[in-house]
Scaffold this motif. Structure first.
Motif, PDB file in Angstrom:
ATOM      1  N   ILE A 137       9.846   6.383  -1.212  1.00  0.00           N
ATOM      2  CA  ILE A 137       8.518   6.992  -1.180  1.00  0.00           C
ATOM      3  C   ILE A 137       8.511   8.000  -0.046  1.00  0.00           C
ATOM      4  O   ILE A 137       8.842   7.664   1.092  1.00  0.00           O
ATOM      5  N   ASP A 170      -7.797  -5.544  -1.943  1.00  0.00           N
ATOM      6  CA  ASP A 170      -8.974  -6.421  -2.044  1.00  0.00           C
ATOM      7  C   ASP A 170      -8.508  -7.873  -2.017  1.00  0.00           C
ATOM      8  O   ASP A 170      -7.459  -8.200  -2.545  1.00  0.00           O
ATOM      9  N   LEU A 181      -2.969   3.520 -12.456  1.00  0.00           N
ATOM     10  CA  LEU A 181      -3.325   3.162 -11.084  1.00  0.00           C
ATOM     11  C   LEU A 181      -3.192   1.650 -10.889  1.00  0.00           C
ATOM     12  O   LEU A 181      -3.776   0.868 -11.640  1.00  0.00           O
ATOM     13  N   ALA A 216     -10.350  -9.370 -16.017  1.00  0.00           N
ATOM     14  CA  ALA A 216     -11.342  -8.293 -16.075  1.00  0.00           C
ATOM     15  C   ALA A 216     -10.692  -6.914 -16.014  1.00  0.00           C
ATOM     16  O   ALA A 216     -11.282  -5.930 -16.443  1.00  0.00           O
ATOM     17  N   ASN A 217      -9.490  -6.830 -15.453  1.00  0.00           N
ATOM     18  CA  ASN A 217      -8.861  -5.516 -15.252  1.00  0.00           C
ATOM     19  C   ASN A 217      -7.365  -5.581 -15.573  1.00  0.00           C
ATOM     20  O   ASN A 217      -6.583  -6.112 -14.786  1.00  0.00           O
ATOM     21  N   ARG A 219       1.819  11.992  -0.744  1.00  0.00           N
ATOM     22  CA  ARG A 219       2.831  10.952  -0.897  1.00  0.00           C
ATOM     23  C   ARG A 219       3.365  10.970  -2.314  1.00  0.00           C
ATOM     24  O   ARG A 219       2.586  11.079  -3.266  1.00  0.00           O
ATOM     25  N   GLY A 270       0.790  -1.233   0.000  1.00  0.00           N
ATOM     26  CA  GLY A 270       0.000   0.000   0.000  1.00  0.00           C
ATOM     27  C   GLY A 270       0.815   1.272   0.000  1.00  0.00           C
ATOM     28  O   GLY A 270       0.291   2.351   0.284  1.00  0.00           O
ATOM     29  N   GLU A 322      -9.612 -17.195  -8.807  1.00  0.00           N
ATOM     30  CA  GLU A 322     -10.292 -15.898  -8.687  1.00  0.00           C
ATOM     31  C   GLU A 322      -9.339 -14.756  -9.048  1.00  0.00           C
ATOM     32  O   GLU A 322      -9.751 -13.765  -9.650  1.00  0.00           O
ATOM     33  N   ARG A 342      -5.834   0.813   3.890  1.00  0.00           N
ATOM     34  CA  ARG A 342      -6.390  -0.523   4.072  1.00  0.00           C
ATOM     35  C   ARG A 342      -5.692  -1.489   3.132  1.00  0.00           C
ATOM     36  O   ARG A 342      -5.145  -1.077   2.107  1.00  0.00           O
ATOM     37  N   ARG A 383      -9.248 -14.453 -12.698  1.00  0.00           N
ATOM     38  CA  ARG A 383     -10.507 -13.855 -13.171  1.00  0.00           C
ATOM     39  C   ARG A 383     -10.442 -12.326 -13.048  1.00  0.00           C
ATOM     40  O   ARG A 383     -10.842 -11.601 -13.948  1.00  0.00           O
ATOM     41  N   ARG A 384      -9.909 -11.864 -11.903  1.00  0.00           N
ATOM     42  CA  ARG A 384      -9.767 -10.419 -11.694  1.00  0.00           C
ATOM     43  C   ARG A 384      -8.794  -9.803 -12.700  1.00  0.00           C
ATOM     44  O   ARG A 384      -9.022  -8.720 -13.219  1.00  0.00           O
ATOM     45  N   ALA A 421     -14.842  -2.582  -9.280  1.00  0.00           N
ATOM     46  CA  ALA A 421     -13.917  -2.241 -10.365  1.00  0.00           C
ATOM     47  C   ALA A 421     -13.195  -3.470 -10.912  1.00  0.00           C
ATOM     48  O   ALA A 421     -12.878  -3.541 -12.088  1.00  0.00           O
ATOM     49  N   GLY A 422     -12.936  -4.423 -10.048  1.00  0.00           N
ATOM     50  CA  GLY A 422     -12.213  -5.614 -10.461  1.00  0.00           C
ATOM     51  C   GLY A 422     -13.058  -6.594 -11.248  1.00  0.00           C
ATOM     52  O   GLY A 422     -12.567  -7.627 -11.675  1.00  0.00           O
ATOM     53  N   GLY A 423     -14.311  -6.353 -11.466  1.00  0.00           N
ATOM     54  CA  GLY A 423     -15.162  -7.271 -12.222  1.00  0.00           C
ATOM     55  C   GLY A 423     -16.006  -8.090 -11.277  1.00  0.00           C
ATOM     56  O   GLY A 423     -16.788  -7.540 -10.514  1.00  0.00           O
ATOM     57  N   LEU A 451       2.779   2.235  -2.706  1.00  0.00           N
ATOM     58  CA  LEU A 451       2.867   2.763  -4.070  1.00  0.00           C
ATOM     59  C   LEU A 451       1.503   2.569  -4.714  1.00  0.00           C
ATOM     60  O   LEU A 451       0.986   1.451  -4.764  1.00  0.00           O
ATOM     61  N   SER A 452       0.899   3.658  -5.186  1.00  0.00           N
ATOM     62  CA  SER A 452      -0.460   3.554  -5.727  1.00  0.00           C
ATOM     63  C   SER A 452      -0.475   3.386  -7.249  1.00  0.00           C
ATOM     64  O   SER A 452      -1.448   2.899  -7.806  1.00  0.00           O
ATOM     65  N   HIS A 453       0.609   3.814  -7.908  1.00  0.00           N
ATOM     66  CA  HIS A 453       0.628   3.792  -9.368  1.00  0.00           C
ATOM     67  C   HIS A 453       1.812   2.990  -9.893  1.00  0.00           C
ATOM     68  O   HIS A 453       2.860   2.932  -9.250  1.00  0.00           O
ATOM     69  N   PRO A 488      -5.182   8.956  -4.907  1.00  0.00           N
ATOM     70  CA  PRO A 488      -4.773   7.932  -3.935  1.00  0.00           C
ATOM     71  C   PRO A 488      -3.568   8.363  -3.097  1.00  0.00           C
ATOM     72  O   PRO A 488      -3.310   7.794  -2.038  1.00  0.00           O
ATOM     73  N   ASP A 489      -2.830   9.380  -3.545  1.00  0.00           N
ATOM     74  CA  ASP A 489      -1.636   9.816  -2.821  1.00  0.00           C
ATOM     75  C   ASP A 489      -1.809  11.148  -2.105  1.00  0.00           C
ATOM     76  O   ASP A 489      -0.864  11.667  -1.523  1.00  0.00           O
TER      77      ASP A 489
END
Lengths: 140, 428
Positions: free
Chosen positions: B188, A105, A60, A119-120, B181, A50, A112, A102, A115-116, B32-34, A52-54, B129-130
């Motif tokens: 980071i 997911d 993203l 889809a993405n 961030r 969590g 699974e 957090r 599958r994710r 978002a992930g399907g 690094l977001s990109h 997100p940052d």
């Protein structure tokens, strides 16, 4: 008499082998259609923790975790960050209980995860190496 | 009072926002992930706690955590009311960007009671997100583990080294904070700026009556750099502090003309600017860890100034992590003052002035001076639970009560104190 003991021994050894096989290595994967060319181990670590977001190219990142207690998950974090399940839980407890973030997911298993990823294209996950097929690209 | 009001208002806002957000189809945020298996609730609940006992070798004073009314030593031989606590947290994800958190904690308070307290209650909005903004009661990361100091499961020790973690009385803020961030090379960097106010009720112990510490015009700046296993943290905090519990002492001093007024002006903590500067680093490659922090607090008042530091290391052997810590705190200001010159006063006034001087010196003499070596082990004996055993040996500076409170007439300042602590931490 000794024969039954030998059988037990053989069964025991066989179980150990099965356990070894079930404990096969986890691999970090993205979708085969993913635009992400390559990621360093440190970048993948930072994404799953969590920090690094990109991705480096600005897309993203969407990390997908497997459920707590899954051997693939335990193996992945042990290899990636040298963290035991307890250390990982302690790490996230620190973040959750200060409301700063957090964990990713979570899905039930490697199928699974695939599958994710399908889809993405921005998703990133880890699966047991035996689940690798044409739908995914292995990062390391 | 305003702090309590703020917290109540926040909770009301949270609940209102919740009921509004509950009806519209706000769920796709997660999909978002399907594969949408089930629509997850916008609420999630989590909690943590500790059951612990501590024993102190000093029977003429108590060892307790900051602001607590009683502890181990004088009040009880073995005390379960120092480290034991229970906390629950509700997180509400109103949308992909807006979330709220309320954490309620039960542990022994300044009055010896266990009334639940709202630890955090804030709304967080992610601009990206940052880049996020929080409004409400938030933690101030003045120390590396400050936000999570009560989450025993998240920490290697029974409790963070008090020599450093008690330097600064302000650990949360009712206000606004902004966090940004950004990656810099392979590192980071996270910058957090906070502004707000806070009230902290405290147990006075032997030298100061119980009271409230008011922090106003609080501004704080934090920087955290993370690279691989390395974390480096800097913090700066400024606030105007008021502690009215000692006001009568200084009001009395002001009756004694210019000399008394000068003393009151120098030591009274009324809207007095206080500063904290801190730095720390940790390195945790998994198998072992080292960490250390340093801090300097300057109150420009009777609570004085202090420098504290600690260094800690641990090595993981399977599920057991033995560790050792050395920590030290020393006053950085005067711990006594001649006070009013009683020789020039008539006998009745001289007696009063003498009493005031004694009161002032009792407050100044409460400055903490202590060096502690602690050894212990954490055992992760089952999922989401750990057990810890820790032994502390503290050497208290000459004339200081050290980190002890509720000093009894038989208490000898200076000297040494040993603690034995056993805790079980859990998260759920």
């Amino acid at each position: 008499m000794p024969a039954s003991r030998i059988y037990l021994l053989i069964i025991g050894l066989a179980l150990c082998l099965v356990a070894e096989v079930a404990h096969a290595d986890s691999v970090a994967v993205v979708s085969a259609r993913s635009p992400i060319a390559s990621l360093s181990r440190d970048q993948v670590t930072d994404i799953f923790l969590g920090k690094l977001s990109h991705y480096p190219d600005g897309i993203l990142a969407v990390p997908i975790d497997q459920e707590e207690g899954s051997p693939t998950r335990d193996d992945f974090y042990r290899r990636l960050a040298d963290k035991t399940p307890a250390q990982l839980k302690a790490y996230w407890s620190k973040i959750i209980f200060t409301g700063r973030g957090r964990p990713p997911d979570t899905v039930a298993n490697g199928i699974e995860v695939k599958r994710r990823l399908a889809a993405n294209p921005a998703a990133i996950g880890y699966i047991d190496s035996t689940l690798v097929d044409a739908s995914v690209r292995v990062l390391f | 009072m305003p702090g309590k009001l703020t917290a109540l208002t926040l909770m009301a806002v949270l609940w209102t926002a919740t009921s509004l957000a509950a009806e519209p189809a706000d769920a796709p945020a997660k999909a978002a992930g399907g594969a949408a298996d089930t629509t997850p609730s916008i609420f999630s609940f989590a909690g943590f706690g500790t059951v612990g006992v501590v024993h102190s070798s000093e029977s003429q004073a108590d060892f307790a955590n900051n602001f607590q009314a009683n502890g181990a030593g004088y009040t009880r031989n073995w005390s379960a009311s120092v480290d034991s606590l229970l906390a629950g947290q509700v997180t509400a994800d109103f949308s992909k960007r807006l979330s709220g958190v309320v954490q309620v904690l039960v542990q022994q308070r300044y009055d010896g009671g266990y009334r639940p307290q709202v630890e955090w209650a804030n709304l967080r909005y992610e601009i990206t997100p940052d880049f996020s903004v929080r409004v409400g009661r938030t933690a101030l990361p003045v120390f590396m583990e400050n936000d999570s100091r009560r989450v025993g499961y998240a920490n290697p020790w029974v409790r963070p080294p008090a020599e450093v973690y008690r330097l600064e009385p302000v650990s949360s803020s009712d206000g606004v904070d902004v966090s940004y961030r950004m990656p810099i090379g392979n590192a980071i960097n996270t910058i957090q700026v906070s502004a707000g106010r806070t009230d902290t009720k405290f147990h006075g112990g032997s030298n100061i009556p119980d009271g409230v510490s008011h922090a106003r015009q609080l501004v704080a700046f934090f920087d955290t750099i993370e690279r691989g296993f390395l974390i480096v943290h800097f913090s700066y905090l400024h606030a105007r502090l008021t502690v009215d519990a000692v006001k009568p002492l200084f009001d009395a001093y002001r009756q004694f003309g210019p000399q008394g007024i000068a003393i009151a002006d120098r030591y009274e903590m009324h809207n007095r600017g206080a500063d904290f500067l801190g730095a720390g680093a940790s390195y945790d490659p998994g198998k072992w860890f080292v960490m250390g922090e340093w801090g300097h607090f300057e109150s420009h008042s009777f609570t004085g100034a202090a420098n504290g530091w600690y260094a800690s290391a641990g090595y993981r052997v399977g599920k057991v992590t033995p560790y050792a810590t050395i920590a030290s705190v020393r006053p950085a200001g005067n711990t006594s003052d001649p006070g009013l010159d009683v020789s020039s006063l008539p006998p009745d006034l001289a007696a009063q002035a003498g009493a005031l001087n004694a009161g002032l010196n009792a407050a100044l003499g409460a400055a903490v001076s202590q060096r502690t070596i602690a050894v212990g082990a954490r055992w992760d004996f089952r999922r989401n639970m750990d057990a810890k055993l820790q032994i502390d040996r503290g050497h208290i500076g000459a004339g200081s009560p050290g980190l002890l409170t509720n000093l009894q007439p038989g208490f000898q300042r200076g000297g040494a104190v040993s603690l034995v602590s056993a805790t079980v931490d859990f998260v759920f």
